[in-house]
Design an enzyme around this catalytic site. Structure first.
Site, PDB file in Angstrom:
ATOM      1  N   LYS A  79      72.812   4.139 -21.021  1.00 53.34           N
ATOM      2  CA  LYS A  79      72.483   4.915 -19.812  1.00 53.34           C
ATOM      3  C   LYS A  79      72.642   4.001 -18.595  1.00 53.34           C
ATOM      4  O   LYS A  79      72.185   2.850 -18.624  1.00 53.34           O
ATOM      5  CB  LYS A  79      71.036   5.427 -19.921  1.00 53.34           C
ATOM      6  CG  LYS A  79      70.605   6.362 -18.793  1.00 53.34           C
ATOM      7  CD  LYS A  79      69.198   6.907 -19.042  1.00 53.34           C
ATOM      8  CE  LYS A  79      68.773   7.891 -17.954  1.00 53.34           C
ATOM      9  NZ  LYS A  79      67.424   8.442 -18.169  1.00 53.34           N
ATOM     10  N   SER A 160      66.978  13.549 -17.504  1.00 50.75           N
ATOM     11  CA  SER A 160      68.044  12.862 -16.823  1.00 50.75           C
ATOM     12  C   SER A 160      69.075  12.201 -17.729  1.00 50.75           C
ATOM     13  O   SER A 160      70.174  11.886 -17.272  1.00 50.75           O
ATOM     14  CB  SER A 160      67.439  11.805 -15.897  1.00 50.75           C
ATOM     15  OG  SER A 160      66.770  10.802 -16.641  1.00 50.75           O
ATOM     16  N   SER A 184      62.871  12.847 -20.032  1.00 51.42           N
ATOM     17  CA  SER A 184      64.319  12.633 -19.939  1.00 51.42           C
ATOM     18  C   SER A 184      65.020  12.158 -21.197  1.00 51.42           C
ATOM     19  O   SER A 184      66.248  12.081 -21.216  1.00 51.42           O
ATOM     20  CB  SER A 184      64.635  11.649 -18.817  1.00 51.42           C
ATOM     21  OG  SER A 184      64.591  12.316 -17.594  1.00 51.42           O
TER      22      SER A 184
HETATM   23  N1  GLN Z   1      62.902  15.933 -15.211  1.00 56.58           N
HETATM   24  C1  GLN Z   1      61.856  15.039 -14.834  1.00 56.58           C
HETATM   25  C2  GLN Z   1      62.030  14.644 -13.391  1.00 56.58           C
HETATM   26  O1  GLN Z   1      62.888  15.143 -12.780  1.00 56.58           O
HETATM   27  C3  GLN Z   1      61.820  13.856 -15.735  1.00 56.58           C
HETATM   28  C4  GLN Z   1      62.822  12.836 -15.434  1.00 56.58           C
HETATM   29  C5  GLN Z   1      62.736  11.656 -16.315  1.00 56.58           C
HETATM   30  O2  GLN Z   1      62.039  11.663 -17.343  1.00 56.58           O
HETATM   31  N2  GLN Z   1      63.383  10.593 -15.894  1.00 56.58           N
HETATM   32  O3  GLN Z   1      61.315  13.836 -12.883  1.00 56.58           O
END
Ligand code: GLN
Length: 494
Positions: A79, A160, A184
């Site tokens: 990532k 994400s 995420s």
């Molecule tokens: N979807 C969540 C956010 O937008 C979680 C993102 C994440 O875990 N990095 O913050």
């Protein structure tokens, strides 16, 4: 020869170790599938030479009879939130475009030490803020999955870690790193029919991971099955004196400890997660999950997590608050982009750089974060959210008096279409409803495939465990995996 891209971590590792194929052959097979899948936009940077270089070392070590690491000969996707020495690291932002770290994150360094190789840097939501991968400066990732209605609508791979999920589902890599601040790893895994585990906060070092919300951020593996996740998590985890929140504990042998016999285990079903109007396919999958865990010997108990409904609002105060502080470092002086208008002073440079460098969602979070931390509103929002966070952690503590694990859906829906939720940030945030409580409490949580919905799209089941009980979570995941018999794959169109 078998199509090597069809194999997972365990099979690749053993095939390389036994000499059935070489690590270089494996790297080349995955490099070819990455090169042929540009339409998915899963990678920001491809590093085929790095994958081959690492593979050559493994092949030479094997030839010399040296011991091989846990991930020897397995090429993975990284990532693009993990700093990789000499390879651009952007967090999918314009502000970090062109930033080439001179150091390696601890987690990625651990993986290379274990014999893994890097296929490239995977796309993600900008600074890991999002649930669909649509906030990336480098364009959204397209899920390899399509609905079965013949519409060919492009779907979100989740976020994400959407590059990670799409790349694994499309067999561009057998496994990838993810990070999970509020879901995420789990939500994108659920959207594409793969597995992913967020370990207990502190298991994996945050050193060298671009910070989003430091009290929540945690790295973890995403892969095709539970065993592969266990192997990779062992390679990633471990104490790191460079991260002050890293847990100074030995890394358990999760792979060796895998056991899907759940006799003697109690699994809690939180009644507050049965939301009004819950999607009927999700409810059905959850019931199937309950039946599978019973079949594996577990006793099912109903539990209550009474503060669940406050988790999402608390998360969307705490995460932006920490983000606004963490992202203050991007000022045009030290990293990446610098926008210095003619005749401008320092303040103008900060403002111009940050306005040009951050995307809309990141700016929204910085504004929310600075607002909730501002003198007049701190107690009303931030202090209150921290109290809610403590209550949510306490809900779980109370639940552990009745059960050892918790089973719930990973997300309230299957993958949605690209563009379907971008105009309404709140509807996007709501997709994290089942994921954020475990994040706020710092608990290990995993998503495993639970079946397909009516549209032919994957759904995920989530297992949450006590702090440090990754083994219990993985074992329940394995019990589900053995019974769900999930073998569906996206039909290749890219
Ligand atoms: N979807 C969540 C956010 O937008 C979680 C993102 C994440 O875990 N990095 O913050």
């Amino acid at each position: 020869m078998t199509d090597l891209t069809k194999l997972g971590v365990a099979a690749l590792r053993s095939g390389v170790a036994s000499g059935e194929f070489t690590a270089v052959e494996v790297a080349e097979a995955f490099n070819a599938s990455v090169a042929a899948a540009k339409a998915l936009n899963a990678f920001i940077v491809e590093t085929p030479e790095k994958a081959v270089e690492a593979a050559k070392v493994v092949d030479a070590d094997r030839a010399a009879g040296k011991p091989l690491g846990k991930m020897a000969g397995v090429p993975i996707g990284m990532k693009d939130l993990f700093a990789t020495e000499g390879v651009q690291t952007t967090a999918a932002s314009h502000i970090l475009e062109g930033f080439v770290p001179t150091y390696e994150s601890t987690v990625s360094a651990n993986l290379w030490k274990a014999g893994a190789g890097m296929l490239g840097k995977l796309n993600l939501d900008q600074f890991a803020m999002g649930s669909s991968n649509e906030t990336s400066y480098f364009g959204n990732v397209i899920s390899p999955w399509r609905r079965n209605d013949g519409s060919n609508a492009a779907l979100a791979p989740g976020g994400s870690s959407g590059g990670s999920s799409a790349a694994i589902a499309a067999r561009l890599c057998p496994a990838a790193t993810g990070t999970d601040t509020g879901g995420s790893i789990r939500q994108p895994a659920a959207f594409v029919g793969i597995s992913g585990i967020k370990p207990t906060y502190g298991r994996c070092s945050r050193w060298g991971i671009v910070a989003f919300a430091s009290s929540l951020d945690q790295a973890g593996p995403m892969a095709r099955d539970v065993r592969d996740c266990a192997i990779m998590l062992e390679a990633m985890a471990g104490f790191d004196p460079k991260d002050s929140t890293s847990l100074d504990l030995p890394v358990p042998e999760w792979e060796a400890g895998l056991n899907s016999d759940l006799r003697g285990k109690k699994v809690g079903i939180p009644k507050e997660y049965r939301l009004d109007g819950i999607d009927e396919d999700i409810a059905k999958m959850w019931d199937n999950g309950i039946a599978w865990l019973k079949d594996a010997g577990a006793e099912i108990v109903e539990i209550s997590l009474p503060h669940t409904k406050y988790a999402l609002p608390a998360y969307y105060i705490i995460a932006p608050a920490e983000a606004s502080s963490n992202l203050a470092r991007y000022d045009g002086v030290r990293y990446g982009l610098r926008d210095l208008p003619d005749g401008a002073g320092l303040q103008d440079m900060y403002a111009a750089t940050r306005a040009a460098g951050f995307g809309a969602e990141v700016r929204r979070r910085i504004m929310i974060g600075t607002y909730v931390l501002s003198a007049g509103f701190y107690d009303a929002y931030y202090t209150q959210a921290q109290k809610v966070r403590a209550l949510i952690a306490r809900d779980f503590e109370n639940a552990w008096k009745q059960c050892d694990l918790i089973l719930a859906p990973t997300a309230p829906s299957a993958a949605f279409g690209l563009g379907e939720k971008t105009s309404d940030p709140l509807s996007m945030y709501l997709n994290d409803v089942f994921a954020v409580p475990a994040s706020l409490a710092g608990l290990p949580a995993m998503s495993v495939p639970g079946g397909l919905d009516k549209q032919g799209l994957p759904l995920g089941l989530q297992i949450v465990g006590k702090a440090l009980d990754e083994q219990g979570v993985l074992n329940a995941g394995l019990a589900i995996e053995e019974r769900a018999g999930f073998t569906a794959e996206a039909e290749k169109w890219w």
